[in-house]
Enzyme design. Sequence first.
Site, PDB file in Angstrom:
ATOM      1  CD  GLN A 100     -27.869  22.157 124.946  1.00 14.14           C
ATOM      2  OE1 GLN A 100     -28.004  21.861 123.715  1.00 14.14           O
ATOM      3  NE2 GLN A 100     -27.427  23.061 125.428  1.00 14.14           N
TER       4      GLN A 100
ATOM      5  CB  ALA B  38     -37.583  29.741 122.925  1.00 10.37           C
TER       6      ALA B  38
ATOM      7  CB  THR C 229     -47.436  42.200 131.322  1.00 11.83           C
ATOM      8  OG1 THR C 229     -48.278  42.834 132.310  1.00 11.83           O
ATOM      9  CG2 THR C 229     -48.455  42.108 129.972  1.00 11.83           C
TER      10      THR C 229
ATOM     11  CB  CYS D  36     -17.336  30.853 127.806  1.00 15.57           C
ATOM     12  SG  CYS D  36     -16.489  32.442 127.568  1.00 15.57           S
TER      13      CYS D  36
END
Length: 410
Positions: free
Chosen positions: A200, A221, A258, A346
């Site tokens: 965060q 990301a 991969t 949630c």
Amino acid sequence: MLVAQSPHPLTPREALPLIYLDHAATTPLAPQAAAAMDRAASCFWANPSSVHTPGRAARAALEEARESLAAALNLKKYSLIFTSSASEANNLALKGRVYGRVGHPQHLVVSAIEHDSMRHTARYLAKTVPHVTLTEVPPDSNGVVSPSAIQAAIRPETMLVALMHANNETGAIQPVPQVARMLKSSPDYRNIALLCDAVQSFGKIPLDCEALGCDYMTLSAHKFNGPRGAGALVVSPRCSCDPLIHGGTQESGHRAGTENLPAIAGMAAAAQLAVARLAETQSHLARLEALFLAALCAAELPFQLNGPAADKLPGMINLSIPDLAQDDLIVGMDLAGFAISAGSACSSGVVEPSHVLQAMSLPEWRTRGSIRISFGPGNTPAEAESAADALAALAQRLEAELPASGAQSR
Ligand code: PLP
């Protein structure tokens, strides 16, 4: 009234009929990240493990992304393993360390406010791996875990401490450097690793893994305008990590399969952007938060902030309103044109009472009634103020509908 203006690049409005205030859940893809993904997909589609020319080009692009992410994180000595998500990175760090020492007594110290990908993994290990024990350390009523509480939990067989950088529900910044210093002065330091989930905080406050003193750090990301499907585990030179996925030798043998080069390239581009815009983002988010709270106060809405007022992530607000139910607030705000979320995770449509707010020992009306507003760089001051006005108007309407005996929690 919102003033019409050209959309910020991090707000894809054509796809969003609502004003999006749930950036702690996920963020829109930055155009720079999308461009890097397109380029990787069209130019570097070969397998990075192939030895022919296109394979070597893909390998070079992969390593370039790794170096660029390492530079964004100021990593000099640490290694970086790409994963599919932060959930996978948290699993890899915890299980990879525990599985490397099976048969020995192993004690895990995990803060009680960690994301479920940490908490549930630690509990699973304690339940299924012989000689693994777990201590969950609660925070104070502001949601901050004290170094002394962690210190009190340490035993001679402790081999890992997990403390997140900033909490995903309250935004509370945790004393990670202090814990790192405390661990370094412990007689058992050589056996103990510090694992920090920085999901965060990256892009919202300065983040320097080496300066924080962590041994493992995890990232995702899609929390900083990168794509879903890309995460990373940072590992210090003094630590190792057994793989969870066995097979080929990708990621230096730490994760077979991969590599997802387009997602990795998108993550690296988003990280560069996040670092370049950090100061601007930080002050913008703090301003939106201040405007939102000032507008709520001006509307005389009785609300209680959950989490600290300072030393928190800018732009993340967790609050409860006496007597008002979480669902009514979230659905009502949605109908009013604002996407906000429950303070708690949630993940199946069912909102559980927040384990973070419960660990803070808050009363039930606050743990069950909390909502989270998390601003992003694409939100405007006008949106912050209109969201507060909409929340105040909604709360007033819901309060008026309460049965006369309903007002119990004030
Ligand atoms: N850690 C924290 C603090 C998070 O907030 C989240 C996602 O909400 C995760 C880990 C998991 O991230 P991912 O979606 O990449 O698995």
